[in-house]
Design a protein around this motif. Structure first.
Motif, PDB file in Angstrom:
ATOM      1  N   PHE A 151       0.845  -1.194   0.000  1.00 53.29           N
ATOM      2  CA  PHE A 151       0.000   0.000   0.000  1.00 53.29           C
ATOM      3  C   PHE A 151       0.880   1.243   0.000  1.00 53.29           C
ATOM      4  O   PHE A 151       2.111   1.168   0.132  1.00 53.29           O
ATOM      5  N   GLY A 152       0.244   2.400  -0.141  1.00 52.69           N
ATOM      6  CA  GLY A 152       0.982   3.653  -0.209  1.00 52.69           C
ATOM      7  C   GLY A 152       1.126   4.323   1.140  1.00 52.69           C
ATOM      8  O   GLY A 152       0.912   3.710   2.195  1.00 52.69           O
ATOM      9  N   GLY A 153       1.488   5.591   1.098  1.00 53.15           N
ATOM     10  CA  GLY A 153       1.689   6.342   2.324  1.00 53.15           C
ATOM     11  C   GLY A 153       0.379   6.727   2.985  1.00 53.15           C
ATOM     12  O   GLY A 153      -0.707   6.519   2.440  1.00 53.15           O
ATOM     13  N   PRO A 154       0.450   7.303   4.180  1.00 55.07           N
ATOM     14  CA  PRO A 154      -0.759   7.706   4.904  1.00 55.07           C
ATOM     15  C   PRO A 154      -1.563   8.742   4.131  1.00 55.07           C
ATOM     16  O   PRO A 154      -1.010   9.593   3.433  1.00 55.07           O
ATOM     17  N   THR A 155      -2.877   8.666   4.248  1.00 53.02           N
ATOM     18  CA  THR A 155      -3.760   9.616   3.579  1.00 53.02           C
ATOM     19  C   THR A 155      -5.104   9.651   4.294  1.00 53.02           C
ATOM     20  O   THR A 155      -5.483   8.687   4.973  1.00 53.02           O
ATOM     21  N   ASN A 156      -5.812  10.762   4.139  1.00 55.47           N
ATOM     22  CA  ASN A 156      -7.165  10.902   4.677  1.00 55.47           C
ATOM     23  C   ASN A 156      -8.203  11.013   3.571  1.00 55.47           C
ATOM     24  O   ASN A 156      -9.329  11.454   3.809  1.00 55.47           O
ATOM     25  N   LEU A 157      -7.839  10.610   2.368  1.00 60.11           N
ATOM     26  CA  LEU A 157      -8.782  10.652   1.258  1.00 60.11           C
ATOM     27  C   LEU A 157      -9.955   9.707   1.519  1.00 60.11           C
ATOM     28  O   LEU A 157      -9.814   8.717   2.249  1.00 60.11           O
ATOM     29  N   PRO A 158     -11.114   9.987   0.937  1.00 57.71           N
ATOM     30  CA  PRO A 158     -12.295   9.144   1.201  1.00 57.71           C
ATOM     31  C   PRO A 158     -12.108   7.683   0.804  1.00 57.71           C
ATOM     32  O   PRO A 158     -12.824   6.819   1.305  1.00 57.71           O
ATOM     33  N   TRP A 159     -11.176   7.420  -0.105  1.00 59.05           N
ATOM     34  CA  TRP A 159     -10.943   6.034  -0.530  1.00 59.05           C
ATOM     35  C   TRP A 159      -9.688   5.443   0.123  1.00 59.05           C
ATOM     36  O   TRP A 159      -9.130   4.464  -0.364  1.00 59.05           O
ATOM     37  N   ALA A 160      -9.260   6.018   1.230  1.00 56.77           N
ATOM     38  CA  ALA A 160      -8.104   5.480   1.947  1.00 56.77           C
ATOM     39  C   ALA A 160      -8.382   4.046   2.394  1.00 56.77           C
ATOM     40  O   ALA A 160      -9.527   3.660   2.647  1.00 56.77           O
ATOM     41  N   LEU A 161      -7.319   3.274   2.497  1.00 48.77           N
ATOM     42  CA  LEU A 161      -7.430   1.861   2.854  1.00 48.77           C
ATOM     43  C   LEU A 161      -7.068   1.664   4.322  1.00 48.77           C
ATOM     44  O   LEU A 161      -6.010   2.105   4.778  1.00 48.77           O
ATOM     45  N   LEU A 162      -7.950   1.015   5.056  1.00 44.58           N
ATOM     46  CA  LEU A 162      -7.699   0.726   6.466  1.00 44.58           C
ATOM     47  C   LEU A 162      -6.788  -0.495   6.579  1.00 44.58           C
ATOM     48  O   LEU A 162      -7.111  -1.568   6.070  1.00 44.58           O
ATOM     49  N   ILE A 163      -5.654  -0.325   7.238  1.00 41.51           N
ATOM     50  CA  ILE A 163      -4.673  -1.399   7.403  1.00 41.51           C
ATOM     51  C   ILE A 163      -4.632  -1.818   8.872  1.00 41.51           C
ATOM     52  O   ILE A 163      -4.563  -0.972   9.772  1.00 41.51           O
ATOM     53  N   ASP A 164      -4.673  -3.114   9.109  1.00 41.51           N
ATOM     54  CA  ASP A 164      -4.619  -3.628  10.477  1.00 41.51           C
ATOM     55  C   ASP A 164      -3.269  -3.314  11.120  1.00 41.51           C
ATOM     56  O   ASP A 164      -2.247  -3.211  10.420  1.00 41.51           O
ATOM     57  N   PRO A 165      -3.222  -3.172  12.445  1.00 40.10           N
ATOM     58  CA  PRO A 165      -1.970  -2.803  13.124  1.00 40.10           C
ATOM     59  C   PRO A 165      -0.796  -3.718  12.796  1.00 40.10           C
ATOM     60  O   PRO A 165       0.341  -3.252  12.661  1.00 40.10           O
ATOM     61  N   GLY A 166      -1.037  -5.001  12.640  1.00 34.82           N
ATOM     62  CA  GLY A 166       0.060  -5.924  12.377  1.00 34.82           C
ATOM     63  C   GLY A 166       0.682  -5.788  11.004  1.00 34.82           C
ATOM     64  O   GLY A 166       1.772  -6.322  10.760  1.00 34.82           O
ATOM     65  N   ASN A 167       0.032  -5.063  10.108  1.00 37.78           N
ATOM     66  CA  ASN A 167       0.547  -4.907   8.740  1.00 37.78           C
ATOM     67  C   ASN A 167       1.018  -3.490   8.431  1.00 37.78           C
ATOM     68  O   ASN A 167       1.390  -3.204   7.295  1.00 37.78           O
ATOM     69  N   ARG A 168       0.998  -2.617   9.424  1.00 39.82           N
ATOM     70  CA  ARG A 168       1.405  -1.233   9.201  1.00 39.82           C
ATOM     71  C   ARG A 168       2.923  -1.098   9.225  1.00 39.82           C
ATOM     72  O   ARG A 168       3.617  -1.902   9.860  1.00 39.82           O
ATOM     73  N   PRO A 169       3.454  -0.064   8.555  1.00 35.14           N
ATOM     74  CA  PRO A 169       4.905   0.168   8.601  1.00 35.14           C
ATOM     75  C   PRO A 169       5.369   0.460  10.025  1.00 35.14           C
ATOM     76  O   PRO A 169       4.626   1.031  10.832  1.00 35.14           O
ATOM     77  N   GLU A 170       6.590   0.087  10.316  1.00 31.18           N
ATOM     78  CA  GLU A 170       7.139   0.318  11.652  1.00 31.18           C
ATOM     79  C   GLU A 170       7.269   1.804  11.958  1.00 31.18           C
ATOM     80  O   GLU A 170       7.252   2.204  13.126  1.00 31.18           O
TER      81      GLU A 170
END
Length: 306
Positions: A151-170
């Motif tokens: 996935f890409g970098g953080p964003t607040n766009l309406p189509w942003a993708l919710l990523i579970d804590p275990g899969n987020r970048p460190e």
């Protein structure tokens, strides 16, 4: 958190008894089936045989999968061979990690072998397979969605993708919404599919030129989509390795299109021939020298009234 976002799937693996059914593998398989069906239809329309496509696919698909995995492992060796990593995991294709460039390169070798065995033109087959291939990529990208990866970098766009804590970048463990680059690339590939169908009819592109257009159009999108991603990869001069690869491959494809354009080939504004017009019916008018025109068996020279 934004009020609107795309949820991630709760799981990417289902079990049928002792056998795991992985969404990533299913997406790849569905893409392959769609590519084969589309290519069969296009190849038969070109007076080919449907079994030709199956025979070529029997070589191209395994070569493509192996090539895709090799490219991924070679360009990101730290994921498997760094201290504390498991080198055997480099063989776990079902967990994700197929590089498109390796898949296309080694898949092309498999396609060449299959075409040679069937006695068919590689260039003609490449033109037939291009639309189905890019549509298969559009479908295969959804495997990354189920794996919550790339996935890409953080964003607040309406189509942003919710990523579970275990899969987020460190580096951003407390941020939950990211660019859905899998979706961007999937939609881009669908657009390239329609571009190829349109360009083939509008400009009468065939064979290797249509395949080169596919490569150029895909890499144009892949370059900017790749730059949005935040997964750990190697960089060269500040750019991700796959961005450089996209730039080089794009320039190569465009150069091929320019170099193989025939002088008499219609440009963007040239009208397409009538549907019922045969190639041998198109008249070519060539200017003839005045000395070649004869009246009464003698060369004709223009007079004052002419």
């Amino acid at each position: 958190m934004s009020l609107a976002y795309l949820p991630s799937p709760s799981q990417g693996v289902w079990h049928l008894g002792p056998f795991p059914i992985r969404a990533y593998a299913l997406c790849i398989l569905v893409g392959i089936v769609v590519a084969v069906l589309i290519t069969q239809r296009r190849w038969v329309a070109r007076s080919g045989r449907a079994e030709d496509v199956l025979d070529v696919a029997a070589w191209a698909v395994p070569f493509g999968i192996i090539g895709g995995r090799l490219y991924h492992v070679i360009t990101d060796p730290q994921l498997y061979f760094a201290p504390g990593r498991n080198p055997v995991a480099a063989l776990y294709i079902w967990q994700g990690g197929l590089g498109i460039w390796g898949a296309v390169a080694l898949g092309a070798v498999g396609t060449w072998i299959g075409c040679r065995r069937r006695g068919i033109s590689l260039a003609a087959f490449a033109g037939a397979v291009a639309p189905g291939l890019v549509l298969a990529q559009a479908i295969g990208r959804w495997g990354n969605y189920f794996n919550q990866e790339l996935f890409g970098g953080p964003t607040n766009l309406p189509w942003a993708l919710l990523i579970d804590p275990g899969n987020r970048p460190e580096t951003t463990p407390d941020i939950s919404l990211y660019h859905p680059t899998f979706l961007y690339e999937s939609l881009w590939c669908v657009g390239v599919f329609f571009l190829l169908i349109w360009a083939e009819k509008r400009f009468r592109l065939t064979g290797g030129r249509l395949f080169a257009l596919y490569i150029a159009a895909y890499t144009l999108g892949r370059a900017w989509i790749e730059s949005l991603r935040v997964d750990d990869v190697n960089h060269i001069l500040g750019l991700r390795l796959n961005v450089w690869t996209s730039i080089i491959v794009f320039l190569t494809a465009v150069s091929f299109l320019i170099a193989t354009r025939r002088p008499g080939q219609p440009g963007p504004d040239a009208p397409a021939p009538a549907a019922d017009e045969k190639p041998h019916q198109r008249k070519r008018s060539r200017p003839q020298p005045l000395a070649a025109r004869a009246r009464g068996g003698r060369p004709y020279l223009p007079g004052p009234r002419d």
